[in-house]
Design an enzyme around this catalytic site. Sequence first.
Site, PDB file in Angstrom:
ATOM      1  N   GLY A 139     -17.177  32.205  -2.131  1.00 31.27           N
ATOM      2  CA  GLY A 139     -15.882  32.581  -1.582  1.00 31.27           C
ATOM      3  C   GLY A 139     -15.433  33.958  -2.056  1.00 31.27           C
ATOM      4  O   GLY A 139     -14.247  34.225  -2.194  1.00 31.27           O
ATOM      5  N   GLY A 152     -11.249  35.567  -5.075  1.00 27.34           N
ATOM      6  CA  GLY A 152     -12.698  35.711  -5.087  1.00 27.34           C
ATOM      7  C   GLY A 152     -13.134  37.138  -4.838  1.00 27.34           C
ATOM      8  O   GLY A 152     -14.012  37.667  -5.522  1.00 27.34           O
ATOM      9  N   GLY A 212      -9.139  36.932  -1.129  1.00 25.58           N
ATOM     10  CA  GLY A 212      -8.270  36.458  -2.201  1.00 25.58           C
ATOM     11  C   GLY A 212      -8.765  36.770  -3.593  1.00 25.58           C
ATOM     12  O   GLY A 212      -9.307  37.848  -3.858  1.00 25.58           O
ATOM     13  N   ASN A 237     -15.301  36.582  -0.498  1.00 21.54           N
ATOM     14  CA  ASN A 237     -14.939  37.432   0.638  1.00 21.54           C
ATOM     15  C   ASN A 237     -13.435  37.607   0.811  1.00 21.54           C
ATOM     16  O   ASN A 237     -12.996  38.405   1.639  1.00 21.54           O
ATOM     17  CB  ASN A 237     -15.514  36.852   1.935  1.00 21.54           C
ATOM     18  CG  ASN A 237     -15.101  35.418   2.158  1.00 21.54           C
ATOM     19  OD1 ASN A 237     -15.492  34.537   1.385  1.00 21.54           O
ATOM     20  ND2 ASN A 237     -14.318  35.154   3.184  1.00 21.54           N
ATOM     21  N   TYR A 268      -6.902  17.236  -2.158  1.00 21.59           N
ATOM     22  CA  TYR A 268      -7.030  18.534  -2.822  1.00 21.59           C
ATOM     23  C   TYR A 268      -6.914  18.394  -4.337  1.00 21.59           C
ATOM     24  O   TYR A 268      -7.754  18.909  -5.090  1.00 21.59           O
ATOM     25  CB  TYR A 268      -5.973  19.507  -2.302  1.00 21.59           C
ATOM     26  CG  TYR A 268      -6.029  20.851  -3.000  1.00 21.59           C
ATOM     27  CD1 TYR A 268      -7.073  21.735  -2.754  1.00 21.59           C
ATOM     28  CD2 TYR A 268      -5.055  21.222  -3.928  1.00 21.59           C
ATOM     29  CE1 TYR A 268      -7.153  22.964  -3.407  1.00 21.59           C
ATOM     30  CE2 TYR A 268      -5.115  22.450  -4.583  1.00 21.59           C
ATOM     31  CZ  TYR A 268      -6.169  23.309  -4.318  1.00 21.59           C
ATOM     32  OH  TYR A 268      -6.244  24.517  -4.970  1.00 21.59           O
TER      33      TYR A 268
END
Length: 307
Positions: A24, A30, A28, A26, A179
């Site tokens: 991830g 990350g 935020g 790509n 979650y």
Amino acid sequence: MENSERWTASDIPDLAGKTAIITGGNSGVGLETAIELARHRATTIIACRSSSRGESALRRIRESVPTSQVALMQLDLGDLASIGTFAESFIAEYQGLDLLVNNAGIMATPYRTTKDGFESQVGTNHLGHFALTCKLMPALSAAPSSRVVNVSSIGHRSGEIDFDELLLSRSNYKRTRAYSRSKLANLLFTYEMHRRLERAQIESISSLAAHPGVARTNLLTGMGFVGWLLKPVAALFIQSAKMGALPILRASTDPDAQGGQYYGPDKAHERSGFPVVVSSSPDSHDEDSARRLWEQSEELTGLTFGF
């Protein structure tokens, strides 16, 4: 903590010669993590499902760090076959793996299942990273000193594990319940891996965790219309993705960080601030639950670590 002691990206040591994977990477936190790893000279691999979003992130990193050694590899954490292919491709191309940041995640999505039939949030956020870490153990073992950093959330505190129904069914599904369960699972996995590495006397691999506080990410997108409505309100009290990345970066690179530690922001309720070692819920330290989760995860994925 005094200002002079605040840990920032400038405290990251030189990472030349080290190889890092960030799932991830790509968007935020990350993406911000990937940028700083690349800035400090790590060979940085962004692992993400979407090629187009990955290519966009590569351009952003190269604009920020023109000298960066960065690559994109496609990975779908909701597909065990994709995870296996990714690991095989990485091991064939790189000699070892110094850092694995298990960052990618989905939040409060409508009910759906992964390609292997797992409820998507636990299936992606926990089982996908469990399988990826297992598949990459040969590469982690090949590095002189390696770390696995699992990205959890303050939402883990409301999580509970039901071993009779680890993967919620459609009839029993609640978005936030799934979650928070997946984020609790991230910590149970982290601490259990740390204990198993210690018992096996494997000192070259460390297992740590981190959380970004309440940071600007794309996770709200997964909530659909509700997430779209919440975005303007959330923007008023959340910190930047750059700040949210700091706990992940500290767990990943601080020479003094140790296996079994959990990093998060230092301000009230860990919502924002600079990275420090933080505590996690009593449930996350339940060793019996951690053992049972590990065993169920091995059974569901068909993979064993074999320490």
